[in-house]
Motif scaffolding. Structure first.
Motif: not given
Lengths: 131, 236
Positions: A99-100, A102-105, B59, B63, B71
């Motif tokens: 999840r982290l 995906i958020q950062e990318v 995204l 998520l 985010t």
């Protein structure tokens, strides 16, 4: 009390095959060494109980249960529960990390998109002023 | 004193009908709010419509609401915003009500200011099951956390200050984020208060919490709130 030859042969063949396949998967790094140790107990514990029936009898007396197989299944359940607990925690940790990532990318991607938009805008402004 | 920088975080999923009017409504306000739309993997034209009007983060995978809001909070943290306000992309939260949250913060600062549908507003009606669920969750929060007096723990309209932005960018619940995030914030020593706001009915789409789901939602949230109280939450 003793184990019959058939039982010894069946359990030994199962144990050897199971250990061989789990060892092979570990060698290919499909399982880690900790998994190998935990999973191999599924083969080792029944083998110990079959090959050493007196030991099985003794564990039943010590733990106060009527039959040795109850002790054996108790140990197997405890090991499997530990294994499943560890696996569940690992899955959740991986899910969290995923999840982290995906958020950062996604944030970085949106920054790249807005930066490239800005550059395009600047370039077109430059061309207009040159004209 | 410089004017505080406010970011409106708009999480959305398949909101192609409502996202454009919402962003136009925000830009027509006199207050210069910045916006970021977090598209949680929409299958329709939400992203294409939003990107023309606002910075938009798409995204890569869905998520859920918690991941989408976090985010946006991370975006606020990275870009040094003083406040961020979460508002829904379905148009239920009128952007004009954001000023009420800011005024309430100025009157008496709290790390999280919830826009409450029920505070000084008896006209707002939802289904009986949802009202019961909301009341039970509010009761549990008010009972388990001292000094807490919340009427609308499931409200998705909320203001967060720098302290809350910092806290939630590190850890934010992904399941049932609204009430559980309050429990986490209270447990971490952040202050939470409410401010009465008006909300609209959604412009398009349907709520995902229908039928018996509010009861299941309530039971799971109560479990998480109780656990947050007794064992706390550790930022990973």
């Amino acid at each position: 009390m003793h184990s019959s030859l058939q039982t010894v042969v069946i359990v030994s063949i199962f144990a050897l095959c199971y250990l061989y396949f789990t060892a092979r998967e570990t060698a290919r790094q499909q399982l880690d060494i900790y998994d190998l140790i935990m999973l191999s107990t599924v083969a080792i514990i029944p083998s110990v109980f079959v090959l050493f029936p007196m030991f099985a009898e003794w564990t039943a007396i010590v733990s106060g249960v009527a039959f040795p197989f109850v002790v054996m299944f108790g140990i197997l359940f405890a090991i499997l529960f530990t294994f499943i607990h560890r696996l569940t925690a690992k899955i959740h940790r991986l899910e969290h990390n995923n999840r982290l990532l995906i958020q950062e990318v996604s944030i970085i991607k949106s920054e790249i998109v807005s930066a490239s938009k800005q550059i395009k805008g600047n370039n077109s402004e430059g061309r207009t002023s040159e004209k | 004193m410089p004017k505080p920088r406010v970011l409106l975080i708009i999480p959305c999923l398949n909101e192609q009908e409502s996202i454009e009017p919402l962003l136009i409504e925000i830009s027509s306000l006199e207050s210069n709010y910045s916006t970021v739309v977090v598209d949680d993997g929409s299958k329709d034209c939400t992203y294409d419509k939003a990107i023309n009007l606002s910075p938009t983060i798409r995204l890569l995978r869905n998520l859920g609401i918690g991941g989408a809001v976090q985010t946006g909070i991370k975006y606020a943290s990275n870009n040094g915003f003083d406040f961020c306000v979460q508002i829904d992309g379905d148009g239920q939260h009128p952007p004009s009500e954001v000023s009420k949250l800011l005024s309430s913060y100025e009157d008496a600062p709290a790390s999280v200011v919830i826009g409450s549908r029920y505070l000084f507003n008896d006209s707002f009606r939802s289904t009986r099951a949802r009202r019961f669920g909301g009341k039970a969750i509010a009761w549990s929060l008010n009972t388990l956390f001292r000094g807490c007096n919340i009427t609308d723990p499931t409200s998705g309209m909320r203001l967060m200050d720098r302290k809350a932005i910092q806290f939630f960018s590190g850890s934010y619940p992904h399941d049932f984020p609204e009430p559980i995030s309050l429990a986490w914030a209270l447990r971490a020593g952040l202050t939470v208060k409410e401010c009465g706001v008006q909300m609209r009915s959604r412009r398009n789409g349907q709520s995902s919490i229908v039928g018996f789901k509010p009861i299941a939602y309530m039971l799971r949230v109560l479990g998480y709130v109780f656990l947050a109280r007794i064992v706390g939450s550790k930022s990973r």
